[in-house]
Design a protein around this motif. Sequence first.
Motif, PDB file in Angstrom:
ATOM      1  N   MET A 192       0.837  -1.201   0.000  1.00 15.04           N
ATOM      2  CA  MET A 192       0.000   0.000   0.000  1.00 15.04           C
ATOM      3  C   MET A 192       0.869   1.247   0.000  1.00 15.04           C
ATOM      4  N   ARG A 193       1.906   1.265   0.824  1.00 10.58           N
ATOM      5  CA  ARG A 193       2.828   2.402   0.870  1.00 10.58           C
ATOM      6  C   ARG A 193       3.504   2.611  -0.489  1.00 10.58           C
ATOM      7  N   LYS A 194       3.922   1.514  -1.084  1.00  7.66           N
ATOM      8  CA  LYS A 194       4.605   1.592  -2.380  1.00  7.66           C
ATOM      9  C   LYS A 194       3.663   2.131  -3.450  1.00  7.66           C
ATOM     10  N   ALA A 195       2.429   1.649  -3.456  1.00  8.59           N
ATOM     11  CA  ALA A 195       1.458   2.107  -4.457  1.00  8.59           C
ATOM     12  C   ALA A 195       1.144   3.584  -4.277  1.00  8.59           C
ATOM     13  N   LYS A 196       1.068   4.021  -3.012  1.00  8.84           N
ATOM     14  CA  LYS A 196       0.749   5.429  -2.746  1.00  8.84           C
ATOM     15  C   LYS A 196       1.873   6.343  -3.204  1.00  8.84           C
ATOM     16  N   ARG A 197       3.116   5.836  -3.223  1.00  9.39           N
ATOM     17  CA  ARG A 197       4.252   6.644  -3.682  1.00  9.39           C
ATOM     18  C   ARG A 197       4.383   6.648  -5.200  1.00  9.39           C
ATOM     19  N   ASP A 198       3.585   5.849  -5.876  1.00  7.38           N
ATOM     20  CA  ASP A 198       3.620   5.775  -7.331  1.00  7.38           C
ATOM     21  C   ASP A 198       3.344   7.162  -7.923  1.00  7.38           C
ATOM     22  N   ILE A 222      -7.139   5.789  -1.967  1.00  9.26           N
ATOM     23  CA  ILE A 222      -6.892   5.619  -0.545  1.00  9.26           C
ATOM     24  C   ILE A 222      -5.941   6.719  -0.066  1.00  9.26           C
ATOM     25  N   SER A 223      -6.308   7.413   1.000  1.00  2.00           N
ATOM     26  CA  SER A 223      -5.482   8.508   1.503  1.00  2.00           C
ATOM     27  C   SER A 223      -4.383   7.969   2.414  1.00  2.00           C
ATOM     28  N   TYR A 224      -3.391   8.839   2.702  1.00  2.00           N
ATOM     29  CA  TYR A 224      -2.347   8.459   3.650  1.00  2.00           C
ATOM     30  C   TYR A 224      -2.933   8.233   5.033  1.00  2.00           C
ATOM     31  N   ASN A 225      -3.947   9.018   5.397  1.00  2.00           N
ATOM     32  CA  ASN A 225      -4.593   8.828   6.692  1.00  2.00           C
ATOM     33  C   ASN A 225      -5.220   7.445   6.803  1.00  2.00           C
ATOM     34  N   HIS A 235      -4.852   1.795   8.962  1.00  2.00           N
ATOM     35  CA  HIS A 235      -4.596   0.359   8.816  1.00  2.00           C
ATOM     36  C   HIS A 235      -3.375  -0.054   9.643  1.00  2.00           C
ATOM     37  N   GLU A 236      -2.322   0.766   9.569  1.00  2.00           N
ATOM     38  CA  GLU A 236      -1.090   0.448  10.290  1.00  2.00           C
ATOM     39  C   GLU A 236      -1.301   0.508  11.802  1.00  2.00           C
ATOM     40  N   ALA A 237      -2.146   1.403  12.262  1.00  2.00           N
ATOM     41  CA  ALA A 237      -2.421   1.505  13.699  1.00  2.00           C
ATOM     42  C   ALA A 237      -3.085   0.231  14.206  1.00  2.00           C
ATOM     43  N   VAL A 238      -4.053  -0.263  13.452  1.00  8.44           N
ATOM     44  CA  VAL A 238      -4.719  -1.518  13.831  1.00  8.44           C
ATOM     45  C   VAL A 238      -3.693  -2.649  13.877  1.00  8.44           C
ATOM     46  N   PHE A 239      -2.837  -2.691  12.870  1.00 11.89           N
ATOM     47  CA  PHE A 239      -1.833  -3.755  12.785  1.00 11.89           C
ATOM     48  C   PHE A 239      -0.872  -3.706  13.976  1.00 11.89           C
ATOM     49  N   GLU A 299     -12.546   3.174  15.221  1.00  9.40           N
ATOM     50  CA  GLU A 299     -12.310   4.565  14.818  1.00  9.40           C
ATOM     51  C   GLU A 299     -12.128   4.663  13.307  1.00  9.40           C
ATOM     52  N   HIS A 300     -11.388   3.713  12.732  1.00  4.92           N
ATOM     53  CA  HIS A 300     -11.160   3.707  11.286  1.00  4.92           C
ATOM     54  C   HIS A 300     -12.480   3.541  10.530  1.00  4.92           C
ATOM     55  N   LEU A 301     -13.300   2.593  10.943  1.00  4.45           N
ATOM     56  CA  LEU A 301     -14.546   2.331  10.232  1.00  4.45           C
ATOM     57  C   LEU A 301     -15.594   3.406  10.473  1.00  4.45           C
ATOM     58  N   GLN A 302     -15.519   4.084  11.617  1.00  4.32           N
ATOM     59  CA  GLN A 302     -16.416   5.222  11.836  1.00  4.32           C
ATOM     60  C   GLN A 302     -16.098   6.332  10.830  1.00  4.32           C
ATOM     61  N   ASP A 303     -14.815   6.524  10.555  1.00  6.28           N
ATOM     62  CA  ASP A 303     -14.417   7.509   9.545  1.00  6.28           C
ATOM     63  C   ASP A 303     -14.951   7.114   8.169  1.00  6.28           C
ATOM     64  N   VAL A 304     -14.845   5.815   7.867  1.00  4.83           N
ATOM     65  CA  VAL A 304     -15.359   5.322   6.586  1.00  4.83           C
ATOM     66  C   VAL A 304     -16.863   5.559   6.496  1.00  4.83           C
ATOM     67  N   ARG A 305     -17.566   5.331   7.588  1.00  2.00           N
ATOM     68  CA  ARG A 305     -19.014   5.538   7.593  1.00  2.00           C
ATOM     69  C   ARG A 305     -19.355   7.008   7.355  1.00  2.00           C
ATOM     70  N   GLU A 306     -18.593   7.913   7.962  1.00  2.00           N
ATOM     71  CA  GLU A 306     -18.845   9.339   7.754  1.00  2.00           C
ATOM     72  C   GLU A 306     -18.617   9.732   6.291  1.00  2.00           C
TER      73      GLU A 306
END
Length: 245
Positions: A138-144, A200-203, A208-212, A229-236
């Motif tokens: 995911m990090r690599k793709a975001k730096r593309d 997908i944003s960096y946030n 995802h990394e926080a959960v991991f 917290e992550h899924l609440q953001d997705v719901r918003e």
Amino acid sequence: MGATLSKDTTAGSHYYEAVIQKLKAMIASGELKQGDKLPSERELAEKFNVSRVPIREALKIMEYMGILDSSQGDGCRVKNITVSDFIHKMDFVVHITPDTMVDLQEMRISLETYAAYRAALRRTDEDLADIQQVLLEMRKAKRDPNQDSEPTIQNLRELSHKFHRYLVRATHSSVLTSVYENLYEMLDISRQFTISTSGISYNSILAHEAVFNYIILQDAEGARTSMSEHLQDVREQLNTLLAED
């Protein structure tokens, strides 16, 4: 069978839904069979008396669902699928409503927060390695440099999906995994209507990394809270998109 989409057919509905319904009928009746090549977008637009935009959207959704295949580079072809499986998926697609998507998201929050809790307690070294590899990708793709291109955005979405699937798999609960897979198939379909083109944003990656990290520490409560917290953001985000739509 008349191919043209009348005003009655499309009234109160998006045009792409009517196109999907017509293609569904053609496949279910055997008019289109496994391996058959679909007409071009222009030909389908003329056949169904609509513009190319709903044709393109309908084909994109059906390809994403695994019903059509354009990987050969010579247009879309019908893939090898069972009629019953096809009809089940199509019926879901054309009956998606804002309430349905909200209900699905609520169910996802309940399911995945529990999964994060159980994964923190039961994960193996192999589970951790698989999840970590997805996060690195995911990090690599975001730096593309082409991160705003459709292929890269789609890749990021798929990696996000893979992260959540691997997390559920780390619970080592066959029942939970089965329930999640059936639910997530519907969520994937509904996302075709709701996810913005920003990818997908960096946030989101940080979430995802926080959960991991909590799963690594075997902090079950921390993993559950972080996932919530992550899924609440997705719901918003979903509610905002639905309100705008």
